[in-house]
Design a protein around this motif. Structure first.
Motif, mmCIF file in Angstrom:
data_model
loop_
_atom_site.group_PDB
_atom_site.id
_atom_site.type_symbol
_atom_site.label_atom_id
_atom_site.label_comp_id
_atom_site.label_asym_id
_atom_site.label_seq_id
_atom_site.Cartn_x
_atom_site.Cartn_y
_atom_site.Cartn_z
ATOM 1 N N LEU A 199 -1.870 1.336 19.578
ATOM 2 C CA LEU A 199 -1.983 0.653 18.297
ATOM 3 C C LEU A 199 -2.126 1.737 17.236
ATOM 4 N N VAL A 200 -1.182 1.789 16.322
ATOM 5 C CA VAL A 200 -1.170 2.848 15.324
ATOM 6 C C VAL A 200 -1.252 2.222 13.939
ATOM 7 N N GLU A 201 -2.389 2.448 13.271
ATOM 8 C CA GLU A 201 -2.595 1.923 11.928
ATOM 9 C C GLU A 201 -2.050 2.883 10.876
ATOM 10 N N SER A 202 -1.662 2.314 9.762
ATOM 11 C CA SER A 202 -1.228 3.115 8.617
ATOM 12 C C SER A 202 -1.467 2.308 7.344
ATOM 13 N N GLY A 203 -1.399 2.998 6.208
ATOM 14 C CA GLY A 203 -1.496 2.310 4.926
ATOM 15 C C GLY A 203 -2.820 2.455 4.215
ATOM 16 N N GLY A 204 -3.785 3.092 4.842
ATOM 17 C CA GLY A 204 -5.065 3.285 4.177
ATOM 18 C C GLY A 204 -4.962 4.313 3.062
ATOM 19 N N GLY A 205 -6.049 4.416 2.296
ATOM 20 C CA GLY A 205 -6.057 5.399 1.217
ATOM 21 C C GLY A 205 -7.128 5.091 0.202
ATOM 22 N N LEU A 206 -7.009 5.753 -0.932
ATOM 23 C CA LEU A 206 -7.943 5.575 -2.045
ATOM 24 C C LEU A 206 -7.324 4.640 -3.074
ATOM 25 N N VAL A 207 -8.084 3.647 -3.490
ATOM 26 C CA VAL A 207 -7.586 2.683 -4.469
ATOM 27 C C VAL A 207 -8.727 2.334 -5.421
ATOM 28 N N GLN A 208 -8.373 2.010 -6.648
ATOM 29 C CA GLN A 208 -9.382 1.631 -7.634
ATOM 30 C C GLN A 208 -9.830 0.187 -7.411
ATOM 31 N N PRO A 209 -11.044 -0.137 -7.836
ATOM 32 C CA PRO A 209 -11.481 -1.541 -7.753
ATOM 33 C C PRO A 209 -10.480 -2.464 -8.437
ATOM 34 N N GLY A 210 -10.219 -3.592 -7.794
ATOM 35 C CA GLY A 210 -9.228 -4.520 -8.302
ATOM 36 C C GLY A 210 -7.826 -4.262 -7.805
ATOM 37 N N GLY A 211 -7.621 -3.143 -7.144
ATOM 38 C CA GLY A 211 -6.301 -2.789 -6.655
ATOM 39 C C GLY A 211 -5.958 -3.449 -5.330
ATOM 40 N N SER A 212 -4.788 -3.058 -4.805
ATOM 41 C CA SER A 212 -4.277 -3.644 -3.564
ATOM 42 C C SER A 212 -3.816 -2.557 -2.608
ATOM 43 N N LEU A 213 -3.867 -2.889 -1.339
ATOM 44 C CA LEU A 213 -3.322 -2.038 -0.282
ATOM 45 C C LEU A 213 -2.793 -2.947 0.817
ATOM 46 N N ARG A 214 -1.808 -2.457 1.555
ATOM 47 C CA ARG A 214 -1.347 -3.165 2.732
ATOM 48 C C ARG A 214 -1.469 -2.248 3.936
ATOM 49 N N LEU A 215 -2.230 -2.691 4.915
ATOM 50 C CA LEU A 215 -2.359 -1.964 6.169
ATOM 51 C C LEU A 215 -1.346 -2.500 7.174
ATOM 52 N N SER A 216 -0.846 -1.594 7.999
ATOM 53 C CA SER A 216 0.067 -1.970 9.070
ATOM 54 C C SER A 216 -0.478 -1.443 10.395
ATOM 55 N N GLN B 58 -6.895 3.722 16.265
ATOM 56 C CA GLN B 58 -7.767 4.849 15.934
ATOM 57 C C GLN B 58 -8.448 4.676 14.591
ATOM 58 N N GLY B 59 -7.994 3.714 13.793
ATOM 59 C CA GLY B 59 -8.612 3.437 12.508
ATOM 60 C C GLY B 59 -7.926 4.134 11.349
ATOM 61 N N THR B 60 -8.026 3.507 10.188
ATOM 62 C CA THR B 60 -7.500 4.096 8.960
ATOM 63 C C THR B 60 -8.534 3.887 7.854
ATOM 64 N N GLN B 61 -8.755 4.927 7.075
ATOM 65 C CA GLN B 61 -9.793 4.891 6.044
ATOM 66 C C GLN B 61 -9.285 4.184 4.797
ATOM 67 N N VAL B 62 -10.098 3.251 4.309
ATOM 68 C CA VAL B 62 -9.845 2.614 3.020
ATOM 69 C C VAL B 62 -11.041 2.903 2.125
ATOM 70 N N THR B 63 -10.776 3.504 0.968
ATOM 71 C CA THR B 63 -11.832 3.832 0.026
ATOM 72 C C THR B 63 -11.524 3.172 -1.309
ATOM 73 N N VAL B 64 -12.457 2.372 -1.786
ATOM 74 C CA VAL B 64 -12.290 1.685 -3.070
ATOM 75 C C VAL B 64 -13.282 2.300 -4.050
ATOM 76 N N SER B 65 -12.748 3.022 -5.000
ATOM 77 C CA SER B 65 -13.613 3.750 -5.927
ATOM 78 C C SER B 65 -12.852 4.071 -7.205
ATOM 79 N N SER B 66 -13.597 4.097 -8.304
ATOM 80 C CA SER B 66 -12.983 4.501 -9.565
ATOM 81 C C SER B 66 -13.180 5.990 -9.814
#
Length: 118
Positions: free
Chosen positions: A4-21, A110-118
């Motif tokens: 199982l291979v995750e992708s799509g994580g990252g840094l995004v501002q509050p109110g934003g969007s992300l799509r994980l796969s 293995q997990g993917t990091q999602v960080t929501v921060s301004s």
């Protein structure tokens, strides 16, 4: 071998969007219940959303109306569309595959990091 291979994580501002796969291989994807879980620092891993082979979904109360789980059986892939992200959504997001009959067949990415921060 199950992968199982995750992708799509990252840094995004509050109110934003992300799509994980989560791309799956090594087992009969179509019959498994697929899920997304997350673990924030110092906290236990928690359910985010699951989707059965038939398309039935379950969501944590904290993400209802903001996150959408979906699956593409032709591509052996499960997605998590995340919108209106909040700082408290910050976590490592894990993909899970669970055989609905044989509980011992339960796999994690293995997990993917999602960080929501301004």
């Amino acid at each position: 071998q199950v992968q199982l291979v995750e992708s799509g994580g990252g840094l995004v501002q509050p109110g934003g969007s992300l799509r994980l796969s989560c791309a799956a291989s090594g087992y009969r994807f179509i019959i498994y219940t697929m899920g997304w879980y997350r673990q924030a620092p110092g906290k236990q891993r928690e359910l985010v959303a699951t989707i059965t082979s038939g398309g039935s979904t379950i969501y944590a109360d904290s993400v209802k109306g903001r996150f959408t789980i979906s699956r593409d059986n032709a591509k052996n892939t499960v997605y998590l569309q995340m919108s209106s992200l909040k700082p408290e959504d910050t976590a490592v997001y894990y993909c899970n595959a669970a055989d609905p009959i044989l509980k011992s067949r339960n796999y994690w990415g293995q997990g993917t990091q999602v960080t929501v921060s301004s």
